[in-house]
Design an enzyme around this catalytic site. Structure first.
Site, short mmCIF file in Angstrom:
data_model
loop_
_atom_site.label_atom_id
_atom_site.label_comp_id
_atom_site.label_asym_id
_atom_site.label_seq_id
_atom_site.Cartn_x
_atom_site.Cartn_y
_atom_site.Cartn_z
N THR A 40 -2.65 0.18 7.64
CA THR A 40 -2.18 0.18 6.27
C THR A 40 -1.11 1.11 5.76
OG1 THR A 40 -4.09 1.69 5.75
CG2 THR A 40 -4.76 -0.72 5.47
N GLY A 94 0.13 10.95 -0.63
CA GLY A 94 0.11 9.66 -0.99
C GLY A 94 1.30 8.99 -0.11
N GLU A 140 4.23 5.11 -2.76
CA GLU A 140 5.63 5.12 -3.53
C GLU A 140 6.69 5.58 -2.43
OE1 GLU A 140 4.97 5.25 -8.03
OE2 GLU A 140 3.31 6.18 -6.92
#
Ligand code: MOS
Length: 764
Positions: free
Chosen positions: A661, A728, A731
């Site tokens: 993912t 993260g 982005e």
């Protein structure tokens, strides 16, 4: 606490400290699911069409809505004729400001804990605030009947004489926003302008990026009904709790009188927030006393859902012959409205990325009468890195240095503007690994050195960067049932990025269970308040909440241990969750399974809920995701056509929790970056403020043939200060991409294009 308040608190001038006990447990030695390339658990539901999206919720008596959009930028409605529409087949009601229920004005994202796209009243009077605003909602028995009747609503307008729809005009009144996401609008360190004037080597250039609109595959849609005073909203949102809170205020309800469900989101990217459609649908459902579905058309998304604003940027670099920077200046202005808080933080990369003796960074906004702009995948960083990383490429050429070598020479040992230590930074390793895998040594530093017939071939590189955020306030609940299986619950979001899968992997490792024994519940405000899916922060926020809930579960389980248990009498810090049970720390003899503990206590289940600790790691450290983007292009000398022929992203984003993912997230970000570089462009008519290309036929996103094979690699170096060592990944992929493409185009053609998108006319 809102993101803005958090940033205010966290980022600047906070004494560096870490509260005891806030360092996250990394589950060392117990990661069997985390790190595995687990296919997404919601995949089968989606490919079988069994995942029910917001526009597919079946309700009895459902009415379908169609919106009529204003055609002036600002002013008021003078004529509003609804009788022809009301007489059309199947029409039940036409809602306008005249009959719409009274609604309070929502708070814009960044004010308190409300999250609306703008702080404007919704259909409450004859005033118009942007070209495209909803002026009527037609409700009919079928979608086709509503769409037909919408064309029969008659509206005339009086345009305000002072409406501002021309950016050049708006720019004359550019000013500093109050803050840039809680950070200062100006960073002035040393004397950058004097240093630039004296610098032996310098680059001083202007860059521009256009407006962009959100084009998730799933159109924005909402199905709503009122259930005895409770508003039930089936939405596609990346901010469940904020949406519920804002709707409660708008409709004057108690928070518990609003329930928002959002089990699946067909792409978010920052666009799936709270805009007028949810409020209009809820108002319409209240007006007619029936459930209402409002699905925007693609054009409706362009007219009602904000996108990325335009930027005009200046980057000026002063350097010594060895490449060290004496001055780093990054300034500019963006378009914004008077009723939102999104100043597009394009100077953020320059605040944290490179060492320089002097800094001057400044952001301004110019207010226009337009649909409020919003967050769109790496707001700020995506367009800010285009300018900064293009300028560095220009400087490297001037210095006759390899662009990667230049970045090695300006690698900082601490955050260059805040002075904080980096929690984890392996950017140079990402560059070195990527350069090897991509064959960077094949690149000629001289433009136009490689060709294949009419095709000029070039290679470019740029840095990717995106901050680590963890928003405060996320909570989770962990429940163990009599069969030993677990359910982890939080109001989180799955927009296609793999949240449900990764959080199930985490819960399985945390509890010592098989993946099949764990259910992850999310997408519903009736669950404990969760992390927003924004700022690439949801994974860290949810991990921290689940860790906290698991610690609470340890205490609850310990109370179940019978007197004759080897666990009896142990303190909570002497036991841990292991192998589907509770065990003494470093003690093989003390263990009870969940099943035995529950059976012994005669209980059907045990559960615990807790909130994540405040994100103290952000106070102490400068925390970011990084990457090195490598691009090869072929540019036709005949037509100016650019084909991206190879791309490699080498990332440094902490521990990778799920390679499958995560790779999709990186790759998807890069694909979106190719659109940013080469095609995406919202045409905004400066005469009328009307978006001229509100269709995917004329607004070009990359399609299969535009996207080459994209190689992804990563350092997998865990950050000791973040939950599970992760950063993260959502982005970062779009950042740096446009500069890597532009730098490759320069290397191929000798043409430096500083205005996006790089369309073929600019290369002829
Ligand atoms: Mo993102 S632009 O925070 O979905």
């Amino acid at each position: 606490m809102t993101m803005q308040e958090l940033m205010k608190t966290v980022i600047r001038h906070v004494p560096a400290r870490v509260l005891p006990g806030t360092e996250p447990q990394q589950l060392d030695g117990r990661r069997t699911h985390i790190g595995a390339a687990t296919p997404r658990l919601d995949g089968p539901l989606k490919v079988q069409g069994k995942a029910r999206f917001a526009a597919e919720v079946a309700l009895d008596g459902l009415l379908y809505a169609c919106i009529v959009h204003s055609t002036i930028a600002r002013g008021r409605i003078t004529v509003l004729g609804t009788s022809a529409a009301e007489a059309a087949p199947g029409v039940v009601q036409v809602m306008t400001y005249r009959n719409a229920p009274r609604m309070k004005t929502p708070g814009a994202f960044g004010e308190g804990d409300e999250v609306a796209g703008s702080a404007l009243p919704v259909m409450q009077d004859e005033r118009i605030h942007w070209n495209g605003e909803a002026v009527a909602v037609v409700l009919a028995q079928t979608q086709e009947q509503a769409d037909f009747a919408a064309g029969r609503v008659q509206v005339e307008y009086a345009l305000a004489a002072d409406a501002v729809t021309d950016f050049q005009q708006a720019k004359q009144h550019a000013h500093h926003p109050d803050t840039v996401l809680g950070e200062s609008t100006v960073v002035d360190k040393g004397d950058a302008h004097a240093a630039l004037a004296k610098a032996p080597f310098k680059v001083d250039q202007r860059y521009s990026t256009p407006r962009h609109n959100h084009n998730a595959i799933e159109l924005h849609a909402v199905t709503v009904h009122w259930d005895q005073g409770t508003l039930v909203v089936h939405d596609a949102t990346q901010m469940l709790n904020g949406t519920a809170k804002t709707l409660a205020k708008v409709f004057d309800l108690k928070p518990e009188q609003v329930r928002v469900l959002s089990p699946f989101v067909g792409g978010g990217f920052g666009g799936k927030g709270l805009w007028t459609p949810q409020m209009l649908a809820a108002a319409a459902a209240r007006l007619v006393g029936r459930p209402v579905r409002l699905t925007l058309t693609r054009e409706g998304v362009f007219r009602l859902i904000g996108g990325r604003t335009l930027t005009e940027q200046r980057v000026a670099l002063g350097a010594n012959a060895d490449g060290t920077l004496t001055a780093l200046i990054h300034t500019g202005v963006v378009a914004m409205t008077a009723h939102n808080n999104v100043p597009e933080q394009f100077t953020f990369p320059a605040r944290h990325l490179y060492a320089a003796d002097n800094f001057y960074l400044e952001q301004q906004v110019a207010e226009m009468d337009m649909l409020a702009n919003t967050y769109m995948r790496a707001p700020g960083e995506s367009v800010g890195t285009f300018a900064l990383e293009s300028a560095l490429d220009e400087l490297a050429e001037q210095l006759q240095l390899d662009p990667i070598e230049l970045r090695r020479r300006i690698e900082p040992d601490k955050d260059p503007t805040s002075g904080s230590a980096f929690s984890s930074r392996h950017l140079l390793k990402a560059y070195a690994d990527g350069a090897r895998a991509f064959g960077w040594d094949q690149r000629s530093p001289t433009p136009r050195a490689r060709r294949d017939g009419e095709w000029l071939i070039g290679m470019g590189v740029a840095t990717a960067t995106y901050p680590y955020y963890r928003m405060p306030g996320s909570a989770a609940r962990v429940r163990i049932d009599a069969d030993g299986s677990a359910t982890v619950s939080t109001a989180g979001h799955e927009m296609g990025m793999g949240t449900a899968t990764v959080q199930a992997q985490h819960a399985a490792d945390r509890l010592g269970l098989a993946l099949e024994q764990v259910a992850f519940e999310y997408g519903d405000t009736s669950l404990p308040a969760g992390a927003m899916a924004g700022g690439s922060s949801q994974t860290a926020g949810t991990l921290a909440a689940v860790e906290a809930a698991s610690q609470a579960l340890v205490k609850a389980l310990l109370k179940l241990a019978p007197k004759d248990s080897p666990l009896h009498g142990l303190k909570p810090d002497q036991v841990e969750l292991r192998d589907g049970g509770l065990a003494g720390v470093d003690r093989d003899d003390a263990y009870e399974s969940f099943v035995d503990l529950l059976r012994g206590a005669g209980q059907a289940h045990v559960e615990a809920e807790a909130s994540a600790p405040p994100p103290m790691e952000m106070m102490k450290y400068s925390m970011h995701s990084y990457g090195a983007q490598f691009c090869e292009v072929r540019v036709s000398e005949v037509t100016g056509e650019v084909r991206v022929s190879r791309f490699l992203g080498s990332f440094d984003t902490g521990r990778i929790l799920n390679p499958q993912t995560a790779a999709s997230q990186f790759r998807g970000g890069i694909v979106m970056g190719l659109g940013l570089a080469l095609s995406e462009d919202t045409w905004f008519d400066p005469r009328t403020g009307r978006i001229m290309n509100p269709t995917m036929a004329e607004y070009h996103v990359p399609v299969q043939l535009d996207v080459p094979r994209i190689e992804i690699m990563w350092t997998d170096a865990p950050d000791p200060h973040s939950p599970l060592g992760a950063h993260g990944v959502g982005e970062i992929g779009i950042t740096g991409t446009a500069a890597a493409v532009a730098n490759a185009i320069y290397n191929a053609t000798g043409k430096r294009i500083r205005d996006l998108p790089i369309t073929l006319d600019k290369l002829l």
